[in-house]
Design a protein around this motif. Structure first.
Motif, short mmCIF file in Angstrom:
data_model
loop_
_atom_site.label_atom_id
_atom_site.label_comp_id
_atom_site.label_asym_id
_atom_site.label_seq_id
_atom_site.Cartn_x
_atom_site.Cartn_y
_atom_site.Cartn_z
N GLY A 76 -5.45 4.47 10.73
CA GLY A 76 -5.61 5.00 12.30
C GLY A 76 -4.95 4.11 13.29
N VAL A 77 -5.05 2.84 13.14
CA VAL A 77 -4.16 1.77 14.01
C VAL A 77 -3.07 1.19 13.29
N SER A 78 -2.54 1.90 12.38
CA SER A 78 -1.19 1.59 11.84
C SER A 78 -1.07 0.13 11.15
N LYS A 79 -2.16 -0.11 10.80
CA LYS A 79 -2.16 -1.84 10.17
C LYS A 79 -2.05 -1.36 8.68
N ILE A 80 -0.99 -0.97 7.95
CA ILE A 80 -0.94 -0.85 6.61
C ILE A 80 -0.06 -1.44 5.74
N ARG A 81 0.43 -2.54 6.11
CA ARG A 81 1.43 -3.33 5.38
C ARG A 81 0.52 -4.14 4.05
N LEU A 82 -0.50 -4.87 4.45
CA LEU A 82 -1.57 -5.54 3.36
C LEU A 82 -1.82 -4.38 2.47
N ASN A 83 -2.25 -3.21 2.87
CA ASN A 83 -2.74 -2.28 2.11
C ASN A 83 -1.72 -1.54 1.02
N THR A 84 -0.48 -1.40 1.77
CA THR A 84 0.68 -1.02 0.92
C THR A 84 0.82 -2.01 -0.01
N TYR A 85 1.10 -3.40 0.12
CA TYR A 85 1.30 -4.19 -0.96
C TYR A 85 0.28 -4.13 -1.99
N LEU A 86 -1.05 -4.14 -1.80
CA LEU A 86 -2.10 -4.00 -2.47
C LEU A 86 -2.14 -2.96 -3.48
N VAL A 87 -1.82 -1.61 -2.96
CA VAL A 87 -1.82 -0.47 -3.52
C VAL A 87 -0.59 -0.51 -4.56
N ILE A 88 0.51 -1.20 -4.20
CA ILE A 88 1.60 -1.25 -5.33
C ILE A 88 1.20 -2.33 -6.39
N LEU A 89 0.37 -3.38 -5.98
CA LEU A 89 -0.21 -4.29 -6.98
C LEU A 89 -1.27 -3.46 -7.88
N GLN A 90 -1.83 -2.58 -7.17
CA GLN A 90 -2.85 -1.74 -8.03
C GLN A 90 -2.10 -0.97 -8.94
N SER A 91 -1.07 -0.55 -8.66
CA SER A 91 -0.48 0.75 -9.40
C SER A 91 0.19 0.06 -10.69
N VAL A 92 0.68 -1.25 -10.33
CA VAL A 92 1.37 -1.93 -11.43
C VAL A 92 0.32 -2.39 -12.46
N ILE A 93 -0.92 -2.84 -12.11
CA ILE A 93 -1.87 -3.57 -13.05
C ILE A 93 -2.72 -2.33 -13.75
N TYR A 94 -2.78 -1.25 -12.97
CA TYR A 94 -3.79 -0.46 -13.68
C TYR A 94 -3.69 0.16 -15.02
N ILE A 95 -2.39 0.53 -15.31
CA ILE A 95 -2.15 1.02 -16.86
C ILE A 95 -2.37 -0.03 -17.80
N PRO A 96 -1.93 -1.39 -17.56
CA PRO A 96 -2.34 -2.34 -18.59
C PRO A 96 -3.85 -2.75 -18.61
N VAL A 97 -4.60 -2.56 -17.61
CA VAL A 97 -6.02 -2.91 -17.62
C VAL A 97 -6.67 -1.67 -18.22
N ALA A 98 -6.42 -0.37 -17.75
CA ALA A 98 -6.76 0.75 -18.44
C ALA A 98 -6.59 0.67 -19.88
N TYR A 99 -5.36 0.21 -20.58
CA TYR A 99 -4.95 0.20 -21.84
C TYR A 99 -5.97 -0.86 -22.68
N LEU A 100 -6.03 -1.89 -21.86
CA LEU A 100 -7.07 -2.90 -22.54
C LEU A 100 -8.54 -2.56 -22.69
N LEU A 101 -8.99 -1.86 -21.69
CA LEU A 101 -10.44 -1.53 -21.69
C LEU A 101 -10.48 -0.26 -22.82
N THR A 102 -9.60 0.68 -22.51
CA THR A 102 -9.82 1.68 -23.61
C THR A 102 -9.44 1.17 -25.07
N LYS A 103 -8.47 0.59 -25.21
CA LYS A 103 -8.05 0.32 -26.80
C LYS A 103 -8.89 -0.88 -27.32
#
Length: 145
Positions: A76-103
């Motif tokens: 709402g206050v347009s302070k989204i740059r840090l969140n954007t970077y962290l969501v990109i990081l989250q997206s990159v590491i999600y699949i390897p972490v999910a694979y590691l935990l499931t397999k």
């Protein structure tokens, strides 16, 4: 309120939202306790949902309840740059972490949900910090973008 620099009002609303989240967490806990009976009524006895899956979904709901106000405020206050970077990081590491935990750890579907929670940690840690810095007018650099 942010445009008018009414930080006291924002703090009051955030406090009320935290209280509401706490009350809703109690509801989530009770829903978890009756989940198996609800599943039985809904889909019958042929499909059994493991308690661990229900518990992880409840935990996911609780995390969402507590951290959504911070996300909403920052967006709402347009302070989204840090969140954007962290969501990109989250997206990159999600699949390897999910694979590691499931397999590798044989967690199955609960592992996928745990991976999502683990990958959200940086975002969930920084959002309250960024909120506090902004409210206290101490946000500089990436914390204020």
């Amino acid at each position: 309120a942010y445009a008018f620099k009414d930080f006291e009002w924002i703090k009051m609303v955030m406090k009320k939202l935290k209280i509401a989240a706490l009350l809703l967490c109690i509801v989530v806990f009770f829903m978890l306790m009756i989940a198996n009976k609800f599943y039985e009524l809904w889909v019958g006895k042929k499909i059994i949902v493991p308690f661990e899956l229900s518990a992880i979904l409840a935990l996911t709901s609780i995390v969402f309840l507590f951290f959504s106000p911070y996300s909403i405020f920052l967006n709402g206050v347009s302070k989204i740059r840090l969140n954007t970077y962290l969501v990109i990081l989250q997206s990159v590491i999600y699949i390897p972490v999910a694979y590691l935990l499931t397999k590798n750890f044989s967690m199955g579907i609960p592992g996928i949900l745990i991976a999502a929670l683990v990958c959200e940690l940086p975002l969930r840690i920084t959002q309250p910090i960024q909120y506090k810095l902004i409210i206290e007018n101490r946000a500089y650099g990436i914390w204020n973008k």
